[in-house]
Design a protein around this motif. Structure first.
Motif, PDB file in Angstrom:
ATOM      1  N   THR A  88       0.845  -1.189   0.000  1.00  0.00           N
ATOM      2  CA  THR A  88       0.000   0.000   0.000  1.00  0.00           C
ATOM      3  C   THR A  88       0.883   1.243   0.000  1.00  0.00           C
ATOM      4  O   THR A  88       2.116   1.143  -0.007  1.00  0.00           O
ATOM      5  N   GLU A  89       0.260   2.409   0.029  1.00  0.00           N
ATOM      6  CA  GLU A  89       1.016   3.657   0.041  1.00  0.00           C
ATOM      7  C   GLU A  89       1.847   3.804   1.307  1.00  0.00           C
ATOM      8  O   GLU A  89       2.851   4.513   1.324  1.00  0.00           O
ATOM      9  N   THR A  90       1.427   3.129   2.365  1.00  0.00           N
ATOM     10  CA  THR A  90       2.135   3.249   3.636  1.00  0.00           C
ATOM     11  C   THR A  90       3.057   2.071   3.933  1.00  0.00           C
ATOM     12  O   THR A  90       3.737   2.062   4.951  1.00  0.00           O
ATOM     13  N   GLY A  91       3.088   1.081   3.044  1.00  0.00           N
ATOM     14  CA  GLY A  91       3.977  -0.053   3.270  1.00  0.00           C
ATOM     15  C   GLY A  91       3.321  -1.372   2.900  1.00  0.00           C
ATOM     16  O   GLY A  91       2.269  -1.414   2.263  1.00  0.00           O
ATOM     17  N   VAL A  92       3.959  -2.470   3.325  1.00  0.00           N
ATOM     18  CA  VAL A  92       3.458  -3.813   3.027  1.00  0.00           C
ATOM     19  C   VAL A  92       2.573  -4.292   4.170  1.00  0.00           C
ATOM     20  O   VAL A  92       2.901  -4.117   5.350  1.00  0.00           O
ATOM     21  N   GLU A  93       1.447  -4.907   3.822  1.00  0.00           N
ATOM     22  CA  GLU A  93       0.513  -5.409   4.823  1.00  0.00           C
ATOM     23  C   GLU A  93       0.987  -6.755   5.363  1.00  0.00           C
ATOM     24  O   GLU A  93       0.419  -7.811   5.068  1.00  0.00           O
ATOM     25  N   MET A  94       2.024  -6.718   6.174  1.00  0.00           N
ATOM     26  CA  MET A  94       2.654  -7.947   6.639  1.00  0.00           C
ATOM     27  C   MET A  94       1.763  -8.747   7.582  1.00  0.00           C
ATOM     28  O   MET A  94       1.779  -9.974   7.572  1.00  0.00           O
ATOM     29  N   THR A  95       0.984  -8.049   8.391  1.00  0.00           N
ATOM     30  CA  THR A  95       0.091  -8.754   9.309  1.00  0.00           C
ATOM     31  C   THR A  95      -0.954  -9.540   8.524  1.00  0.00           C
ATOM     32  O   THR A  95      -1.220 -10.713   8.810  1.00  0.00           O
ATOM     33  N   LYS A  96      -1.540  -8.898   7.515  1.00  0.00           N
ATOM     34  CA  LYS A  96      -2.545  -9.573   6.687  1.00  0.00           C
ATOM     35  C   LYS A  96      -1.930 -10.774   5.969  1.00  0.00           C
ATOM     36  O   LYS A  96      -2.529 -11.848   5.910  1.00  0.00           O
ATOM     37  N   ILE A  97      -0.735 -10.598   5.427  1.00  0.00           N
ATOM     38  CA  ILE A  97      -0.060 -11.698   4.735  1.00  0.00           C
ATOM     39  C   ILE A  97       0.173 -12.871   5.677  1.00  0.00           C
ATOM     40  O   ILE A  97      -0.139 -14.015   5.364  1.00  0.00           O
ATOM     41  N   GLY A  98       0.728 -12.568   6.834  1.00  0.00           N
ATOM     42  CA  GLY A  98       1.060 -13.635   7.771  1.00  0.00           C
ATOM     43  C   GLY A  98      -0.140 -14.375   8.301  1.00  0.00           C
ATOM     44  O   GLY A  98      -0.145 -15.614   8.382  1.00  0.00           O
ATOM     45  N   GLU A  99      -1.189 -13.638   8.648  1.00  0.00           N
ATOM     46  CA  GLU A  99      -2.366 -14.267   9.232  1.00  0.00           C
ATOM     47  C   GLU A  99      -3.150 -15.105   8.221  1.00  0.00           C
ATOM     48  O   GLU A  99      -3.874 -16.021   8.596  1.00  0.00           O
ATOM     49  N   ASN A 100      -3.019 -14.769   6.941  1.00  0.00           N
ATOM     50  CA  ASN A 100      -3.801 -15.448   5.909  1.00  0.00           C
ATOM     51  C   ASN A 100      -2.939 -16.252   4.941  1.00  0.00           C
ATOM     52  O   ASN A 100      -3.400 -16.630   3.864  1.00  0.00           O
ATOM     53  N   LEU A 101      -1.716 -16.547   5.325  1.00  0.00           N
ATOM     54  CA  LEU A 101      -0.779 -17.204   4.423  1.00  0.00           C
ATOM     55  C   LEU A 101      -1.311 -18.516   3.844  1.00  0.00           C
ATOM     56  O   LEU A 101      -1.203 -18.748   2.633  1.00  0.00           O
ATOM     57  N   PRO A 102      -1.900 -19.409   4.640  1.00  0.00           N
ATOM     58  CA  PRO A 102      -2.410 -20.673   4.065  1.00  0.00           C
ATOM     59  C   PRO A 102      -3.541 -20.459   3.061  1.00  0.00           C
ATOM     60  O   PRO A 102      -3.715 -21.273   2.154  1.00  0.00           O
ATOM     61  N   GLU A 103      -4.329 -19.383   3.221  1.00  0.00           N
ATOM     62  CA  GLU A 103      -5.399 -19.095   2.267  1.00  0.00           C
ATOM     63  C   GLU A 103      -4.845 -18.475   0.987  1.00  0.00           C
ATOM     64  O   GLU A 103      -5.435 -18.636  -0.094  1.00  0.00           O
ATOM     65  N   LEU A 104      -3.718 -17.781   1.080  1.00  0.00           N
ATOM     66  CA  LEU A 104      -3.143 -17.091  -0.063  1.00  0.00           C
ATOM     67  C   LEU A 104      -2.288 -18.003  -0.933  1.00  0.00           C
ATOM     68  O   LEU A 104      -2.267 -17.869  -2.152  1.00  0.00           O
ATOM     69  N   VAL A 105      -1.557 -18.934  -0.302  1.00  0.00           N
ATOM     70  CA  VAL A 105      -0.625 -19.797  -1.024  1.00  0.00           C
ATOM     71  C   VAL A 105      -0.904 -21.248  -0.647  1.00  0.00           C
ATOM     72  O   VAL A 105      -0.727 -21.636   0.512  1.00  0.00           O
ATOM     73  N   PRO A 106      -1.319 -22.078  -1.604  1.00  0.00           N
ATOM     74  CA  PRO A 106      -1.736 -23.450  -1.289  1.00  0.00           C
ATOM     75  C   PRO A 106      -0.690 -24.296  -0.585  1.00  0.00           C
ATOM     76  O   PRO A 106      -1.036 -25.124   0.256  1.00  0.00           O
TER      77      PRO A 106
END
Length: 202
Positions: A88-106
């Motif tokens: 995003t304009e303020t940086g990378v959404e690392m919390t969202k990535i980490g919490e949803n990693l299994p849903e994002l990457v099989p």
């Protein structure tokens, strides 16, 4: 290449089963039993369409493929892509990535802390920089002939295109040709500059 397990690294099911009976959860990876399974998955996570071609793939198989052809791990590859897509304009959404990693990457089976996501991103960046320096040195030191260097570039380009295709990036023939021409142009400039430097030294 990393020979030892890294913080937040997915491991085989056998390793995880053994850990579950004899060791506490890995640092940087929350205990799956402690995660609220009822948490709502964000809409952009639900719509995320990359890596769909990897449905059913196992982390170890993906990791083995990458280690045979690149210096990055499956963890670093996946998270580097996610950091690009969830910027995003303020940086990378690392919390969202980490919490949803299994849903994002099989092939990723554990959730990660923001710190573990950042560690993987930093590791990816460091390896790219070191690989780039190694490649340019090899190109400039006259170790390879022009033809051999073209072969190296062709092989590297094919692996990169394959990874992009697996991620779901649609590359048109025009885009491929344009990218290859840009790379070839840069490499011609590198060879010419290197030749001039060696001639000046002699």
């Amino acid at each position: 290449m990393d020979d030892e397990p890294e913080q937040g690294t997915d491991r085989s099911s056998e390793d995880r089963d053994e850990t579950a009976t004899s060791e506490p959860p890995m640092p940087g990876v929350p205990d799956p039993d402690a995660v609220d399974q009822d948490d709502e998955i964000p809409a952009d996570v639900q719509k995320y369409a990359r890596f769909q071609k990897m449905d059913g793939a196992q982390y170890d198989r993906v990791n083995e493929f990458l280690r045979d052809r690149t210096y990055v791990t499956a963890r670093e590859w996946a998270i580097a892509r996610l950091c690009s897509d969830f910027r995003t304009e303020t940086g990378v959404e690392m919390t969202k990535i980490g919490e949803n990693l299994p849903e994002l990457v099989p092939f990723m089976t554990d959730t990660y802390t923001p710190q573990a996501v950042n560690q993987a991103r930093s590791s990816f960046e460091e390896k790219v920089r070191k690989s780039g320096a190694t490649f340019l040195y090899g190109a400039m030191c006259d170790f390879f002939t022009a033809e051999e260097l073209d072969d190296v570039m062709y092989e590297a380009t094919e692996v990169a295109k394959f990874l992009l295709e697996v991620e779901g990036v649609d590359l048109s023939v025009e885009d491929e040709l344009e990218a290859e021409e840009r790379i070839s142009s840069v490499m011609r400039e590198v060879r010419e500059a290197s030749k001039e430097l060696r001639e000046e030294e002699t």
